[in-house]
Design an enzyme around this catalytic site. Sequence first.
Site, PDB file in Angstrom:
ATOM      1  N   LYS A 134       1.074   3.895  -3.152  1.00  0.00           N
ATOM      2  CA  LYS A 134       0.648   5.293  -2.977  1.00  0.00           C
ATOM      3  C   LYS A 134       1.805   6.265  -3.239  1.00  0.00           C
ATOM      4  O   LYS A 134       1.594   7.326  -3.839  1.00  0.00           O
ATOM      5  CB  LYS A 134       0.061   5.503  -1.582  1.00  0.00           C
ATOM      6  CG  LYS A 134      -1.259   4.775  -1.359  1.00  0.00           C
ATOM      7  CD  LYS A 134      -2.330   5.197  -2.358  1.00  0.00           C
ATOM      8  CE  LYS A 134      -3.698   4.609  -2.029  1.00  0.00           C
ATOM      9  NZ  LYS A 134      -4.718   4.961  -3.043  1.00  0.00           N
ATOM     10  N   TYR A 172       0.837  -1.203   0.000  1.00  0.00           N
ATOM     11  CA  TYR A 172       0.000   0.000   0.000  1.00  0.00           C
ATOM     12  C   TYR A 172       0.873   1.255   0.000  1.00  0.00           C
ATOM     13  O   TYR A 172       0.663   2.175  -0.797  1.00  0.00           O
ATOM     14  CB  TYR A 172      -0.922  -0.024   1.224  1.00  0.00           C
ATOM     15  CG  TYR A 172      -1.981   1.057   1.227  1.00  0.00           C
ATOM     16  CD1 TYR A 172      -3.123   0.938   0.438  1.00  0.00           C
ATOM     17  CD2 TYR A 172      -1.847   2.193   2.021  1.00  0.00           C
ATOM     18  CE1 TYR A 172      -4.099   1.919   0.433  1.00  0.00           C
ATOM     19  CE2 TYR A 172      -2.822   3.180   2.027  1.00  0.00           C
ATOM     20  CZ  TYR A 172      -3.952   3.033   1.224  1.00  0.00           C
ATOM     21  OH  TYR A 172      -4.913   4.020   1.224  1.00  0.00           O
TER      22      TYR A 172
HETATM   23  N1  LIG Z   1     -10.594   5.109   3.750  1.00  0.00           N
HETATM   24  C1  LIG Z   1      -9.406   5.570   4.143  1.00  0.00           C
HETATM   25  O1  LIG Z   1      -9.106   5.662   5.347  1.00  0.00           O
HETATM   26  C2  LIG Z   1      -8.397   6.018   3.124  1.00  0.00           C
HETATM   27  C3  LIG Z   1      -7.285   6.763   3.568  1.00  0.00           C
HETATM   28  C4  LIG Z   1      -6.341   7.207   2.658  1.00  0.00           C
HETATM   29  C5  LIG Z   1      -6.519   6.907   1.308  1.00  0.00           C
HETATM   30  N2  LIG Z   1      -7.596   6.187   0.909  1.00  0.00           N
HETATM   31  C6  LIG Z   1      -7.722   5.893  -0.518  1.00  0.00           C
HETATM   32  O2  LIG Z   1      -8.953   6.387  -1.003  1.00  0.00           O
HETATM   33  C7  LIG Z   1      -9.420   5.560  -2.069  1.00  0.00           C
HETATM   34  C8  LIG Z   1     -10.835   5.106  -1.776  1.00  0.00           C
HETATM   35  O3  LIG Z   1     -10.848   4.430  -0.550  1.00  0.00           O
HETATM   36  P1  LIG Z   1     -12.187   3.930   0.155  1.00  0.00           P
HETATM   37  O4  LIG Z   1     -11.910   3.913   1.588  1.00  0.00           O
HETATM   38  O5  LIG Z   1     -13.355   4.681  -0.363  1.00  0.00           O
HETATM   39  O6  LIG Z   1     -12.175   2.411  -0.342  1.00  0.00           O
HETATM   40  P2  LIG Z   1     -13.240   1.485  -1.036  1.00  0.00           P
HETATM   41  O7  LIG Z   1     -12.667   0.118  -0.915  1.00  0.00           O
HETATM   42  O8  LIG Z   1     -14.614   1.769  -0.484  1.00  0.00           O
HETATM   43  O9  LIG Z   1     -13.236   1.963  -2.572  1.00  0.00           O
HETATM   44  C9  LIG Z   1     -12.385   1.439  -3.526  1.00  0.00           C
HETATM   45  C10 LIG Z   1     -13.189   1.231  -4.802  1.00  0.00           C
HETATM   46  O10 LIG Z   1     -12.287   0.748  -5.805  1.00  0.00           O
HETATM   47  C11 LIG Z   1     -12.958  -0.287  -6.508  1.00  0.00           C
HETATM   48  N3  LIG Z   1     -11.984  -1.183  -7.145  1.00  0.00           N
HETATM   49  C12 LIG Z   1     -11.185  -2.093  -6.545  1.00  0.00           C
HETATM   50  N4  LIG Z   1     -10.474  -2.758  -7.471  1.00  0.00           N
HETATM   51  C13 LIG Z   1     -10.814  -2.232  -8.683  1.00  0.00           C
HETATM   52  C14 LIG Z   1     -10.421  -2.494 -10.012  1.00  0.00           C
HETATM   53  N5  LIG Z   1      -9.528  -3.457 -10.306  1.00  0.00           N
HETATM   54  N6  LIG Z   1     -10.974  -1.768 -11.013  1.00  0.00           N
HETATM   55  C15 LIG Z   1     -11.902  -0.818 -10.735  1.00  0.00           C
HETATM   56  N7  LIG Z   1     -12.323  -0.532  -9.492  1.00  0.00           N
HETATM   57  C16 LIG Z   1     -11.786  -1.240  -8.474  1.00  0.00           C
HETATM   58  C17 LIG Z   1     -13.791  -1.000  -5.458  1.00  0.00           C
HETATM   59  O11 LIG Z   1     -14.825  -1.789  -6.042  1.00  0.00           O
HETATM   60  C18 LIG Z   1     -14.307   0.183  -4.648  1.00  0.00           C
HETATM   61  O12 LIG Z   1     -15.518   0.689  -5.173  1.00  0.00           O
HETATM   62  C19 LIG Z   1      -8.432   4.425  -2.188  1.00  0.00           C
HETATM   63  O13 LIG Z   1      -7.493   4.737  -3.197  1.00  0.00           O
HETATM   64  C20 LIG Z   1      -7.752   4.412  -0.836  1.00  0.00           C
HETATM   65  O14 LIG Z   1      -6.466   3.866  -0.874  1.00  0.00           O
HETATM   66  C21 LIG Z   1      -8.546   5.737   1.775  1.00  0.00           C
END
Ligand SMILES: NC(=O)c1ccc[n+]([C@@H]2O[C@H](COP(=O)([O-])OP(=O)(O)OC[C@H]3O[C@@H](n4cnc5c(N)ncnc54)[C@H](O)[C@@H]3O)[C@@H](O)[C@H]2O)c1
Length: 252
Positions: free
Chosen positions: A160, A156
């Site tokens: 990133k 991860y």
């Molecule tokens: N939630 C947190 O605390 C957090 C913190 C920092 C960064 N982020 C980043 O924010 C983004 C969204 O996170 P989230 O918490 O909403 O996660 P989430 O898991 O709810 O959303 C991720 C989405 O990506 C889709 N996905 C996964 N593999 C895929 C593929 N091969 N092709 C197309 N779509 C695909 C999933 O179906 C899902 O809808 C991510 O990049 C995550 O790393 C999240």
Amino acid sequence: MTDMKRLESKVILIAGAASGIGAAIARRCIAEGASIVCADYDLEPATKLAEALGPSAAACQCDVTKAPSAEAAVDFAGQRFGRLDGLVHNAAAPSTSATVVDLDESAWRHEIDVGLTGAFLMSKFAVPLIAAGGGGSVVFIGSQFARVATTRAVAYCAAKAGLVHLAKAMAVDHAAEKVRVNSLSPGAVATTRLLRRFADFDAANAGLGPAHLLGRIADPEEIAAAAAFLLSADASFVTGSDMLVDGGYATR
Ligand SMILES: NC(=O)c1ccc[n+]([C@@H]2O[C@H](COP(=O)([O-])OP(=O)(O)OC[C@H]3O[C@@H](n4cnc5c(N)ncnc54)[C@H](O)[C@@H]3O)[C@@H](O)[C@H]2O)c1
């Protein structure tokens, strides 16, 4: 949500739009007047979201790790709405908790594939269409863990950090075409991603909130507000930057 209409007549493709932060960005883009394509591996929730958002939203199945699928999603956006002004790469695979010693090679490849190669493939097909329309904005959803490392998250953290620097390299290459490229790095955000580690959002807030200067985790809408800024003309002089929206997590 907001009275601003900064994205009127803009067409924005969101990869990984079906849930969490991606869905919040979709709602915010619609609220600000954009037409959007909710692209996701998971078609059913993406379709439900698009239906709920009305005729300015459409959904398509997209696996960002596969070039034909990424290209088809970009083509779909162009055909459905006639142009493309913005791309958001939000997709990320569930993170595997492991050190470099105990992480499976397949898990490493999958996290890098979705998080980093996916951004490359979506951009490969989206940037020419954005440039053809006179320019626009690409936003990669990074993480505070692109800046500071954490335990048992080697794939991860690497994905990133790569994503943040990919945005900079693309910003250099495509500035002349008026394509701005930035990353947006959240701290912990209340999405189902956190519910793999915590029983509920109160527990997630209690566990993770104190690591942020503001003493809490974020709502997805706070990340979407920053994404809308980067997608809009309000950010017309912003390119090659990594915008931390992390409540101060990476500051100390
Ligand atoms: N939630 C947190 O605390 C957090 C913190 C920092 C960064 N982020 C980043 O924010 C983004 C969204 O996170 P989230 O918490 O909403 O996660 P989430 O898991 O709810 O959303 C991720 C989405 O990506 C889709 N996905 C996964 N593999 C895929 C593929 N091969 N092709 C197309 N779509 C695909 C999933 O179906 C899902 O809808 C991510 O990049 C995550 O790393 C999240």
